[in-house]
Design an enzyme around this catalytic site. Sequence first.
Site, mmCIF file in Angstrom:
data_model
loop_
_atom_site.group_PDB
_atom_site.id
_atom_site.type_symbol
_atom_site.label_atom_id
_atom_site.label_comp_id
_atom_site.label_asym_id
_atom_site.label_seq_id
_atom_site.Cartn_x
_atom_site.Cartn_y
_atom_site.Cartn_z
ATOM 1 N N ILE A 65 1.700 8.808 1.727
ATOM 2 C CA ILE A 65 1.885 7.597 2.526
ATOM 3 C C ILE A 65 1.686 6.369 1.639
ATOM 4 O O ILE A 65 0.929 6.421 0.676
ATOM 5 C CB ILE A 65 0.910 7.597 3.734
ATOM 6 C CG1 ILE A 65 1.213 6.479 4.726
ATOM 7 C CG2 ILE A 65 -0.542 7.547 3.261
ATOM 8 C CD1 ILE A 65 0.442 6.614 6.049
ATOM 9 N N CYS A 66 2.397 5.294 1.959
ATOM 10 C CA CYS A 66 2.198 4.009 1.284
ATOM 11 C C CYS A 66 2.286 2.928 2.351
ATOM 12 O O CYS A 66 1.987 3.199 3.511
ATOM 13 C CB CYS A 66 3.202 3.810 0.150
ATOM 14 S SG CYS A 66 4.912 3.633 0.698
ATOM 15 N N GLN A 67 2.725 1.734 2.007
ATOM 16 C CA GLN A 67 2.798 0.673 3.012
ATOM 17 C C GLN A 67 3.994 0.866 3.934
ATOM 18 O O GLN A 67 3.854 0.848 5.132
ATOM 19 C CB GLN A 67 2.856 -0.703 2.342
ATOM 20 C CG GLN A 67 2.863 -1.867 3.321
ATOM 21 C CD GLN A 67 1.610 -1.931 4.178
ATOM 22 O OE1 GLN A 67 0.538 -1.534 3.768
ATOM 23 N NE2 GLN A 67 1.755 -2.419 5.399
#
Length: 174
Positions: A65-67
Amino acid sequence: MTSITPTELANLWQQQPDLEILDVRTPAEFTAAHCKYARNLPLSDLNAREYVKSMGNPEKAVYVICQSGARARKAAEALEAAGCKQVIHVEGGTAAWLAAGLPANKGRQIMPLEQQVRIAAGTLVVLGCALAYLVHPYFLGLAAFVGAGLVYAGLTNTCGMALVLARMPWNQVP
């Protein structure tokens, strides 16, 4: 590449609380808000081969996951190339996780890295144009350089300015 929605991941976590959820944003972004179950390993620090080796079991699923999704995709590709068999991309990233109202830890808020890049790029273009008008036309090269960098970032989905800004003191966690 396999994907999962934040809600599906949260439901899966309820059944399997030992899931490996890897947040590849900067430490400052992670501190500001993150999925309650994630651990932070910034994309800039990710050594995919070492990570897969440290897992012990390359068959174990890793949820990345990231932004918003771009950095997570890069990390997922690197992990797959390093031999990780099950890399799952979290659709919409932390933004979607928070929007869904899922469990999150929140701390000191910072300006998102993407916003910092837009401000820095715009400032450099305006500065280059102003200096070209006031001092010497060669300063148009600064605006052209930033423009070329933005084109490169768009084509490759890699932003050198973001990598530099991520290392700035205000983006570091003490």
